[in-house]
Motif scaffolding. Structure first.
Motif, PDB file in Angstrom:
ATOM      1  N   GLY A   1       0.801  -1.203   0.000  1.00  0.00           N
ATOM      2  CA  GLY A   1       0.000   0.000   0.000  1.00  0.00           C
ATOM      3  C   GLY A   1       0.837   1.257   0.000  1.00  0.00           C
ATOM      4  O   GLY A   1       1.854   1.362  -0.675  1.00  0.00           O
ATOM      5  N   ASP A   2       0.431   2.251   0.790  1.00  0.00           N
ATOM      6  CA  ASP A   2       1.106   3.547   0.755  1.00  0.00           C
ATOM      7  C   ASP A   2       2.484   3.493   1.409  1.00  0.00           C
ATOM      8  O   ASP A   2       3.249   4.444   1.318  1.00  0.00           O
ATOM      9  N   LEU A   3       2.835   2.379   2.064  1.00  0.00           N
ATOM     10  CA  LEU A   3       4.169   2.273   2.644  1.00  0.00           C
ATOM     11  C   LEU A   3       5.179   1.709   1.662  1.00  0.00           C
ATOM     12  O   LEU A   3       6.371   1.695   1.947  1.00  0.00           O
ATOM     13  N   ASN A   4       4.726   1.223   0.535  1.00  0.00           N
ATOM     14  CA  ASN A   4       5.672   0.617  -0.396  1.00  0.00           C
ATOM     15  C   ASN A   4       6.338   1.703  -1.226  1.00  0.00           C
ATOM     16  O   ASN A   4       5.709   2.346  -2.053  1.00  0.00           O
ATOM     17  N   VAL A   5       7.612   1.926  -0.992  1.00  0.00           N
ATOM     18  CA  VAL A   5       8.342   2.925  -1.757  1.00  0.00           C
ATOM     19  C   VAL A   5       9.411   2.281  -2.630  1.00  0.00           C
ATOM     20  O   VAL A   5      10.363   2.919  -3.032  1.00  0.00           O
ATOM     21  N   MET A   6       9.235   0.995  -2.913  1.00  0.00           N
ATOM     22  CA  MET A   6      10.150   0.333  -3.824  1.00  0.00           C
ATOM     23  C   MET A   6      10.047   1.002  -5.192  1.00  0.00           C
ATOM     24  O   MET A   6       8.953   1.336  -5.646  1.00  0.00           O
ATOM     25  N   PRO A   7      11.152   1.219  -5.856  1.00  0.00           N
ATOM     26  CA  PRO A   7      11.094   1.914  -7.139  1.00  0.00           C
ATOM     27  C   PRO A   7      10.681   1.028  -8.308  1.00  0.00           C
ATOM     28  O   PRO A   7      10.674   1.473  -9.440  1.00  0.00           O
ATOM     29  N   PHE A   8      10.337  -0.237  -8.031  1.00  0.00           N
ATOM     30  CA  PHE A   8       9.955  -1.157  -9.096  1.00  0.00           C
ATOM     31  C   PHE A   8       8.563  -1.706  -8.808  1.00  0.00           C
ATOM     32  O   PHE A   8       8.254  -2.050  -7.660  1.00  0.00           O
ATOM     33  N   PRO A   9       7.697  -1.817  -9.809  1.00  0.00           N
ATOM     34  CA  PRO A   9       6.334  -2.328  -9.581  1.00  0.00           C
ATOM     35  C   PRO A   9       6.347  -3.801  -9.180  1.00  0.00           C
ATOM     36  O   PRO A   9       7.145  -4.594  -9.679  1.00  0.00           O
ATOM     37  N   ASN A  10       5.455  -4.134  -8.252  1.00  0.00           N
ATOM     38  CA  ASN A  10       5.261  -5.521  -7.806  1.00  0.00           C
ATOM     39  C   ASN A  10       6.509  -6.139  -7.193  1.00  0.00           C
ATOM     40  O   ASN A  10       6.731  -7.340  -7.287  1.00  0.00           O
ATOM     41  N   VAL A  11       7.321  -5.299  -6.569  1.00  0.00           N
ATOM     42  CA  VAL A  11       8.478  -5.757  -5.804  1.00  0.00           C
ATOM     43  C   VAL A  11       8.313  -5.203  -4.394  1.00  0.00           C
ATOM     44  O   VAL A  11       8.052  -4.011  -4.206  1.00  0.00           O
ATOM     45  N   TYR A  12       8.465  -6.060  -3.394  1.00  0.00           N
ATOM     46  CA  TYR A  12       8.158  -5.691  -2.025  1.00  0.00           C
ATOM     47  C   TYR A  12       9.268  -6.154  -1.084  1.00  0.00           C
ATOM     48  O   TYR A  12      10.013  -7.089  -1.392  1.00  0.00           O
ATOM     49  N   ALA A  13       9.360  -5.507   0.062  1.00  0.00           N
ATOM     50  CA  ALA A  13      10.354  -5.875   1.067  1.00  0.00           C
ATOM     51  C   ALA A  13       9.652  -6.122   2.389  1.00  0.00           C
ATOM     52  O   ALA A  13       8.783  -5.344   2.800  1.00  0.00           O
ATOM     53  N   ILE A  14      10.032  -7.206   3.059  1.00  0.00           N
ATOM     54  CA  ILE A  14       9.472  -7.499   4.382  1.00  0.00           C
ATOM     55  C   ILE A  14      10.590  -8.003   5.298  1.00  0.00           C
ATOM     56  O   ILE A  14      11.669  -8.371   4.856  1.00  0.00           O
ATOM     57  N   GLY A  15      10.296  -8.036   6.587  1.00  0.00           N
ATOM     58  CA  GLY A  15      11.272  -8.526   7.550  1.00  0.00           C
ATOM     59  C   GLY A  15      12.325  -7.488   7.865  1.00  0.00           C
ATOM     60  O   GLY A  15      12.069  -6.282   7.848  1.00  0.00           O
ATOM     61  N   ASP A  16      13.536  -7.945   8.103  1.00  0.00           N
ATOM     62  CA  ASP A  16      14.583  -7.058   8.590  1.00  0.00           C
ATOM     63  C   ASP A  16      14.971  -5.967   7.607  1.00  0.00           C
ATOM     64  O   ASP A  16      15.455  -4.910   8.017  1.00  0.00           O
ATOM     65  N   ILE A  17      14.806  -6.197   6.294  1.00  0.00           N
ATOM     66  CA  ILE A  17      15.199  -5.154   5.349  1.00  0.00           C
ATOM     67  C   ILE A  17      14.097  -4.140   5.113  1.00  0.00           C
ATOM     68  O   ILE A  17      14.303  -3.147   4.421  1.00  0.00           O
ATOM     69  N   ALA A  18      12.909  -4.362   5.657  1.00  0.00           N
ATOM     70  CA  ALA A  18      11.818  -3.404   5.538  1.00  0.00           C
ATOM     71  C   ALA A  18      11.948  -2.400   6.678  1.00  0.00           C
ATOM     72  O   ALA A  18      11.622  -2.701   7.816  1.00  0.00           O
TER      73      ALA A  18
END
Length: 381
Positions: free
Chosen positions: A242-259
């Motif tokens: 959602g609005d927290l996803n600031v990845m510069p690529f579509p449909n790529v997400y980060a979770i866990g320690d790197i988020a």
């Protein structure tokens, strides 16, 4: 759209939880793990290292669970990742979840650094287990919660134990007035504590401290924290959906320690508890959010959860929660002080309870936990 095929890079708690949430909703999931065997419950590695648990007992789920869910668990390091193309090792996917976790941090000590053990993977635990025979001495560098648990479990395994902590307080300085209670409980076991002075040099027989003293150690364990495993060529990322996803690529997400959710507008006013529970919640939320997005129902928003930190080995335990370090807090003890093994205190901001420090018991913690969570949620909705 057709059933999406999602790749998850990293089979820790966040990655596994996301995989099962997605599979439950009908997505096709490929889960990449850079370690052999089944994904495991990482905090239990300490028990494996000191012979109090077996590797098979710490698996998050049995192989049958992955098979029945239709999750392809690949023991294949994700050596080539193209975020823009959403490819992993040359294979393209509809979505890509980065759950790459962390690695053990070892400061740049002088001397025989080849003698240092870390305890972050199952391979680390098994190597340490082989080295830690009863009667040996072990020096543990780091007096955080994991370092203290390792010290207590090493003591139970028949080793002679010393802990070195460079900071002025144990457990990351989170215990306030309860630290003396914790120190007493640990030292009564015969565990030596060297607090307020760091390690200058690794010796063939132990470590030399910054103040010149030497601490012996047949075995040396570095428990100095961890650092996120970033993706080469890219910065660390914020957010899960959602609005927290600031990845510069579509449909790529980060979770866990790197988020790095602590940087978001929805962050709580205290350091996030980097716990298994946090990783699980983040993985599940992202899985459910992606399913909702593919169904055209929008996405959910990640709010940093209010989670306790705890440690219990035998009769030594601590439990903390909430804001423990802000300068405007007042610590008030809520037990009567009659038991020298127990400390219970609440941290207040004005008339709001915003933090808890419990040592030696959990009695009464749950009731106060509810009040603190309500106060913090109201302060940062």
């Amino acid at each position: 759209m057709a059933t999406p095929h999602i790749a998850i890079v990293g089979a820790g708690h966040a990655g596994v939880e996301a995989a099962f949430a997605l599979a439950k909703g009908g997505a096709k999931v490929t889960l990449f793990s850079n370690e052999p065997g089944l994904p495991y419950f990482r905090p239990r590695l300490i028990a494996v290292a000191f012979g109090q648990a077996e590797p098979d007992a710490i698996a998050i789920k049995p192989q049958k669970a992955y098979d029945e869910a239709g999750i392809a668990l690949l023991h294949e390091p994700a050596a080539a990742i193209d975020l823009a193309a959403r490819t992993v090792n040359g294979r393209a996917f509809d979505g890509l979840i980065l759950a790459t976790g962390s690695h053990a941090f070892v400061p740049p000590f002088e001397g025989r650094t080849d003698r240092l053990h870390t305890l972050w993977t199952l391979a680390d635990a098994l190597k340490l287990r082989e080295a830690c025979t009863p009667g040996k001495t072990i020096a543990i560098i780091g007096g955080g919660v994991l370092g203290l648990e390792a010290a207590l479990r090493a003591h139970e395994a028949g080793l002679r134990v010393a802990v070195v902590e460079a900071a002025p307080g144990l457990a990351s300085g989170s215990l306030g007035g309860g630290e003396a209670t914790l120190r007493r409980a640990i030292e009564e076991k015969g565990i030596a504590l060297h607090v307020g002075t760091g390690v200058k040099e690794i010796l063939a027989t132990g470590v030399r401290l910054a103040d010149g003293r030497e601490v012996g150690g047949d075995v040396l364990l570095c428990s100095a924290g961890a650092r996120p495993n970033g993706i080469p060529g890219h910065r660390d990322y914020l957010g899960v959906c959602g609005d927290l996803n600031v990845m510069p690529f579509p449909n790529v997400y980060a979770i866990g320690d790197i988020a790095l959710a602590g940087r978001s507008a929805h962050a709580r006013p205290y350091t996030p508890c980097r716990s298994v529970r946090r990783a699980q919640l983040m993985g599940r939320l992202l899985g459910e959010s992606l399913l909702a997005a593919y169904a055209g129902k929008g996405t959910y928003v990640w709010h940093e959860p209010i989670l306790p930190q705890l440690m219990k080995v035998g009769d030594v335990e601590l439990h903390t929660l909430g804001d423990l370090r802000s300068p405007d807090l007042e610590e008030r003890r809520v037990d009567d002080g009659s038991d020298p093994r127990v400390w219970k205190s609440v941290l207040w901001r004005g008339d709001l309870p915003v933090g808890l420090r419990w040592v030696g018991t959990r009695a009464g913690f749950a009731d106060w936990e509810k009040r603190v969570c309500e106060a913090l949620a109201d302060a940062c909705p």
